[in-house]
Motif scaffolding. Sequence first.
Motif, PDB file in Angstrom:
ATOM      1  N   SER A  52       0.832  -1.208   0.000  1.00 39.27           N
ATOM      2  CA  SER A  52       0.000   0.000   0.000  1.00 39.27           C
ATOM      3  C   SER A  52       0.868   1.260   0.000  1.00 39.27           C
ATOM      4  CB  SER A  52      -0.954   0.001   1.195  1.00 39.27           C
ATOM      5  OG  SER A  52      -0.228   0.070   2.395  1.00 39.27           O
ATOM      6  N   ILE A  53       1.975   1.227   0.726  1.00 33.81           N
ATOM      7  CA  ILE A  53       2.894   2.373   0.741  1.00 33.81           C
ATOM      8  C   ILE A  53       3.551   2.539  -0.629  1.00 33.81           C
ATOM      9  CG2 ILE A  53       5.047   3.242   1.745  1.00 33.81           C
ATOM     10  CD1 ILE A  53       4.177   1.781   4.364  1.00 33.81           C
ATOM     11  N   ALA A  54       3.974   1.418  -1.216  1.00 34.40           N
ATOM     12  CA  ALA A  54       4.635   1.457  -2.524  1.00 34.40           C
ATOM     13  C   ALA A  54       3.700   1.980  -3.610  1.00 34.40           C
ATOM     14  CB  ALA A  54       5.147   0.073  -2.893  1.00 34.40           C
ATOM     15  N   ILE A  55       2.450   1.542  -3.584  1.00 33.13           N
ATOM     16  CA  ILE A  55       1.481   2.001  -4.583  1.00 33.13           C
ATOM     17  C   ILE A  55       1.287   3.513  -4.482  1.00 33.13           C
ATOM     18  CG2 ILE A  55      -0.966   1.949  -5.231  1.00 33.13           C
ATOM     19  CD1 ILE A  55      -0.918  -1.057  -4.653  1.00 33.13           C
ATOM     20  N   ALA A  56       1.201   4.012  -3.255  1.00 37.46           N
ATOM     21  CA  ALA A  56       1.037   5.460  -3.055  1.00 37.46           C
ATOM     22  C   ALA A  56       2.234   6.221  -3.615  1.00 37.46           C
ATOM     23  CB  ALA A  56       0.851   5.761  -1.578  1.00 37.46           C
ATOM     24  N   GLU A  57       3.431   5.730  -3.348  1.00 42.29           N
ATOM     25  CA  GLU A  57       4.649   6.405  -3.831  1.00 42.29           C
ATOM     26  C   GLU A  57       4.753   6.345  -5.353  1.00 42.29           C
ATOM     27  OE1 GLU A  57       6.815   8.333  -2.295  1.00 42.29           O
ATOM     28  OE2 GLU A  57       5.761   8.035  -0.404  1.00 42.29           O
ATOM     29  N   ILE A  58       4.419   5.206  -5.933  1.00 38.08           N
ATOM     30  CA  ILE A  58       4.484   5.056  -7.392  1.00 38.08           C
ATOM     31  C   ILE A  58       3.491   6.000  -8.061  1.00 38.08           C
ATOM     32  CG2 ILE A  58       4.005   3.477  -9.315  1.00 38.08           C
ATOM     33  CD1 ILE A  58       5.144   1.226  -7.474  1.00 38.08           C
ATOM     34  N   ASN A  59       2.270   6.053  -7.539  1.00 40.65           N
ATOM     35  CA  ASN A  59       1.258   6.944  -8.123  1.00 40.65           C
ATOM     36  C   ASN A  59       1.633   8.409  -7.959  1.00 40.65           C
ATOM     37  OD1 ASN A  59      -0.303   4.831  -9.045  1.00 40.65           O
ATOM     38  ND2 ASN A  59      -1.549   4.742  -7.197  1.00 40.65           N
ATOM     39  N   LYS A  60       2.245   8.736  -6.818  1.00 40.42           N
ATOM     40  CA  LYS A  60       2.706  10.109  -6.588  1.00 40.42           C
ATOM     41  C   LYS A  60       3.775  10.485  -7.619  1.00 40.42           C
ATOM     42  CE  LYS A  60       2.884  10.749  -2.141  1.00 40.42           C
ATOM     43  NZ  LYS A  60       3.441  10.826  -0.780  1.00 40.42           N
ATOM     44  N   ALA A  61       4.685   9.561  -7.874  1.00 40.55           N
ATOM     45  CA  ALA A  61       5.738   9.803  -8.864  1.00 40.55           C
ATOM     46  C   ALA A  61       5.138   9.982 -10.254  1.00 40.55           C
ATOM     47  CB  ALA A  61       6.738   8.659  -8.864  1.00 40.55           C
ATOM     48  N   GLY A  62       4.097   9.207 -10.545  1.00 43.70           N
ATOM     49  CA  GLY A  62       3.431   9.332 -11.837  1.00 43.70           C
ATOM     50  C   GLY A  62       2.727  10.665 -11.997  1.00 43.70           C
ATOM     51  N   SER A  63       2.096  11.129 -10.931  1.00 43.25           N
ATOM     52  CA  SER A  63       1.380  12.404 -11.008  1.00 43.25           C
ATOM     53  C   SER A  63       2.339  13.589 -11.110  1.00 43.25           C
ATOM     54  CB  SER A  63       0.467  12.582  -9.795  1.00 43.25           C
ATOM     55  OG  SER A  63       1.236  12.753  -8.629  1.00 43.25           O
ATOM     56  N   LYS A  64       3.564  13.420 -10.618  1.00 44.12           N
ATOM     57  CA  LYS A  64       4.565  14.486 -10.704  1.00 44.12           C
ATOM     58  C   LYS A  64       5.324  14.460 -12.028  1.00 44.12           C
ATOM     59  CE  LYS A  64       5.292  14.915  -5.764  1.00 44.12           C
ATOM     60  NZ  LYS A  64       6.224  14.766  -4.647  1.00 44.12           N
ATOM     61  N   GLY A  65       5.031  13.455 -12.853  1.00 39.24           N
ATOM     62  CA  GLY A  65       5.653  13.399 -14.166  1.00 39.24           C
ATOM     63  C   GLY A  65       6.998  12.693 -14.191  1.00 39.24           C
ATOM     64  N   VAL A  66       7.358  12.024 -13.111  1.00 41.40           N
ATOM     65  CA  VAL A  66       8.630  11.306 -13.077  1.00 41.40           C
ATOM     66  C   VAL A  66       8.524  10.020 -13.877  1.00 41.40           C
ATOM     67  CG1 VAL A  66      10.345  10.231 -11.569  1.00 41.40           C
ATOM     68  CG2 VAL A  66       9.206  12.318 -10.855  1.00 41.40           C
ATOM     69  N   TYR A  67       7.387   9.322 -13.759  1.00 43.93           N
ATOM     70  CA  TYR A  67       7.126   8.105 -14.513  1.00 43.93           C
ATOM     71  C   TYR A  67       5.909   8.319 -15.407  1.00 43.93           C
ATOM     72  CZ  TYR A  67      10.151   5.364 -11.387  1.00 43.93           C
ATOM     73  OH  TYR A  67      11.205   4.863 -10.682  1.00 43.93           O
ATOM     74  N   HIS A  68       5.887   7.612 -16.537  1.00 42.89           N
ATOM     75  CA  HIS A  68       4.712   7.598 -17.407  1.00 42.89           C
ATOM     76  C   HIS A  68       3.615   6.791 -16.709  1.00 42.89           C
ATOM     77  CE1 HIS A  68       2.271   6.443 -20.933  1.00 42.89           C
ATOM     78  NE2 HIS A  68       2.736   7.564 -21.461  1.00 42.89           N
ATOM     79  N   LYS A  69       2.364   7.104 -17.003  1.00 40.00           N
ATOM     80  CA  LYS A  69       1.256   6.439 -16.307  1.00 40.00           C
ATOM     81  C   LYS A  69       1.243   4.930 -16.545  1.00 40.00           C
ATOM     82  CE  LYS A  69      -2.348   7.384 -19.754  1.00 40.00           C
ATOM     83  NZ  LYS A  69      -3.012   6.125 -19.998  1.00 40.00           N
ATOM     84  N   ASN A  70       1.639   4.501 -17.734  1.00 41.34           N
ATOM     85  CA  ASN A  70       1.675   3.064 -18.016  1.00 41.34           C
ATOM     86  C   ASN A  70       2.795   2.374 -17.245  1.00 41.34           C
ATOM     87  OD1 ASN A  70      -0.398   3.588 -19.731  1.00 41.34           O
ATOM     88  ND2 ASN A  70       0.694   3.126 -21.618  1.00 41.34           N
TER      89      ASN A  70
END
Length: 87
Positions: A52-70
């Motif tokens: 659950s912590i990892a999912i939150a961090e991954i989604n946060k990174a995606g919303s900041k544009g660090v990772y692509h949504k896919n």
Amino acid sequence: MANIKSAKKRILVAETKTARNKAIKSKVKTCVKKVETAVANKDAAAAKEALSIAIAEINKAGSKGVYHKNTCARKVSRLAKAVNSIA
């Protein structure tokens, strides 16, 4: 080295953004490693908590544009699949 003022500024901005992205990616990798360690130890409770912590961090990174949504979706999917395999 750049001579034009705007080019000098772009160099500084690029360094700032690179540092920010590196910190965010590092945090994501740490969270992913915690999930993978819990899965390797077959500790279902710890794995779900770390997931659950990892999912939150991954989604946060995606919303900041660090990772692509896919990329985010793929990382989350793989982690969830690994956690579900031990449950």
